[in-house]
Design an enzyme around this catalytic site. Structure first.
Site, short mmCIF file in Angstrom:
data_model
loop_
_atom_site.label_atom_id
_atom_site.label_comp_id
_atom_site.label_asym_id
_atom_site.label_seq_id
_atom_site.Cartn_x
_atom_site.Cartn_y
_atom_site.Cartn_z
N ASP A 66 -57.08 -13.87 37.71
CA ASP A 66 -56.73 -12.48 37.92
C ASP A 66 -56.14 -12.31 39.32
O ASP A 66 -56.26 -13.18 40.17
CB ASP A 66 -57.93 -11.55 37.69
CG ASP A 66 -59.25 -12.17 38.10
OD1 ASP A 66 -59.24 -13.14 38.89
OD2 ASP A 66 -60.30 -11.71 37.63
N GLU A 126 -59.49 -5.20 37.12
CA GLU A 126 -60.52 -4.24 37.53
C GLU A 126 -60.35 -2.90 36.82
O GLU A 126 -60.03 -1.88 37.41
CB GLU A 126 -60.51 -4.06 39.05
CG GLU A 126 -60.80 -5.32 39.85
CD GLU A 126 -62.25 -5.78 39.75
OE1 GLU A 126 -63.05 -5.10 39.08
OE2 GLU A 126 -62.56 -6.83 40.33
#
Length: 376
Positions: A66, A126
């Site tokens: 990520d 997120e």
């Protein structure tokens, strides 16, 4: 290689970006991958990077990192600390550097590589569902055929440095929310008997949320329910609110428990509101699914790593959108301890969180080892 990877990680840490649009981060990753002979594709609706390394004939394996940071003001005082109001407080800067390192290691042995590796650099982990968006844009078909396995390594700043942890089956929870509005009538704070005040009703609802988890959900298949937001529409201390809004964060480890909460909790809250003359309306907001490590792939990983890995006895109740990939492709998520030598300064998502980046060589080597072992 560690000097280059540490420098890359610290450059990423000093200039974090939040969400799905990460132009500086994307440019840094593209520059770090330059010269490796990879087939590069940028995302259309997000600042993702997909890089394909083709070796000889064989299957496809996917490795994922990520890319996004959190909207946290950093207070670590590090010389490379962020100063732009965002922070890599979950270690995604290390994830990117580790995956770049794995790409360099595997590209260096391309001639003997028995298959293809897809490197997935994903924004918006997120809470923005970047993994789902990359799947929709075709990351799983980037090599021309679907991967046979997918792996990711997530660092943890409170686990001893170098320690690997994983487990088969559920390893991280789903994440969803229930938005609740409690509507009364409002009125004068001196005469609550002339109004229907939703504030004490909301207080009763908050307690009911906790008792629902404790009394309706089995401990063998738990749910964590937390009221994370609470506001009213009153703008003065002498005005009773007309409505109260609150949000319940929901974490579960199975579809069955999520279905129980999704159906049972609104019914309970609506009944409490009705008992006090208030109207309760609810909206369910679905988010990340349970992160489930494929038992066969995880058994293979644990056998490969042998005494280097610790079996995690229970899943964690945080969430991770690598879950979307694992819903489509068998694979495993592992945790790598990067606790500083002097102990943790703060937990994950803390403005004081610090990460020991001396483990980046091991991080990169681990990802490369997982891919190579599965191709062979």
């Amino acid at each position: 290689m560690s000097g280059d990877l540490v420098a890359l990680r610290r450059a990423l840490h000093a200039s974090p970006e939040v969400g799905l649009d990460l132009p500086r981060t994307q440019a840094t990753i593209l520059d770090a991958l330059d010269g490796l002979g990879l087939e590069i594709a940028r995302g259309r609706g997000l600042s993702s990077v997909t890089a394909v390394l083709r070796g000889g004939p064989g299957p496809v394996v996917l490795l994922r990192s990520d890319m996004d940071a959190l909207p946290i003001v950093e207070t670590t005082g590090l010389p490379y600390a962020s100063e732009n109001g965002a922070m890599h407080a979950c270690g995604h800067d290390l994830h990117m550097a580790g995956l770049v390192g794995a790409a360099r290691l595997l590209a260096g042995r391309r001639d003997s590589l028995p298959g293809t590796v897809v490197f997935m650099f994903q924004p918006g982990e997120e809470g923005h569902g970047g993994g789902r968006l990359m799947i929709d844009e075709g990351v799983l078909s980037a090599a021309g055929e679907r991967p046979v396995a997918a792996y990711a390594v997530h660092v943890d700043c409170v686990t001893p440095g170098g320690q690997l942890v994983t487990r088969p089956g559920p390893i991280m929870s789903s994440a969803s929310a229930l938005r609740v509005r409690v509507a009364g009538t409002g009125g004068h704070a001196a005469y609550p008997h002339h109004a229907v005040d939703p504030v004490p009703v909301a207080a009763e609802i908050i307690l009911a949320v906790q008792s629902f988890a404790a009394r309706r959900v089995p401990v063998s298949d738990p749910a964590v329910l937390s009221v994370t937001r609470l506001t009213s529409d009153s703008a003065a201390s002498n005005v009773l609110a007309g409505a109260v809004d609150l949000e319940v964060n929901i974490r579960t480890l199975s579809r069955g428990t999520l279905a129980l909460v999704r159906s049972g909790l609104p019914t309970l809250l609506e009944g409490i509101g009705a008992a006090h003359g208030c109207t309760v309306s609810t909206e369910f907001v679905d988010s990340y699914p349970v992160t489930v490590n494929d038992p066969v792939e995880t058994s293979r990983v644990m056998s490969l790593l042998s005494d280097r890995v610790v079996h995690l006895p229970f899943p964690g109740m945080a969430s991770e959108d690598f879950a979307y990939v694992l819903d489509e492709v068998p694979g495993s998520l592992l945790f790598l301890g990067v606790q500083p030598p002097d102990g943790p300064t703060g937990g994950m998502h803390s403005d004081r969180a610090t990460f020991d980046d001396s483990h980046l060589d091991a991080h990169a080597a681990l990802l490369a080892e997982l891919a190579l072992a599965r191709l062979q």
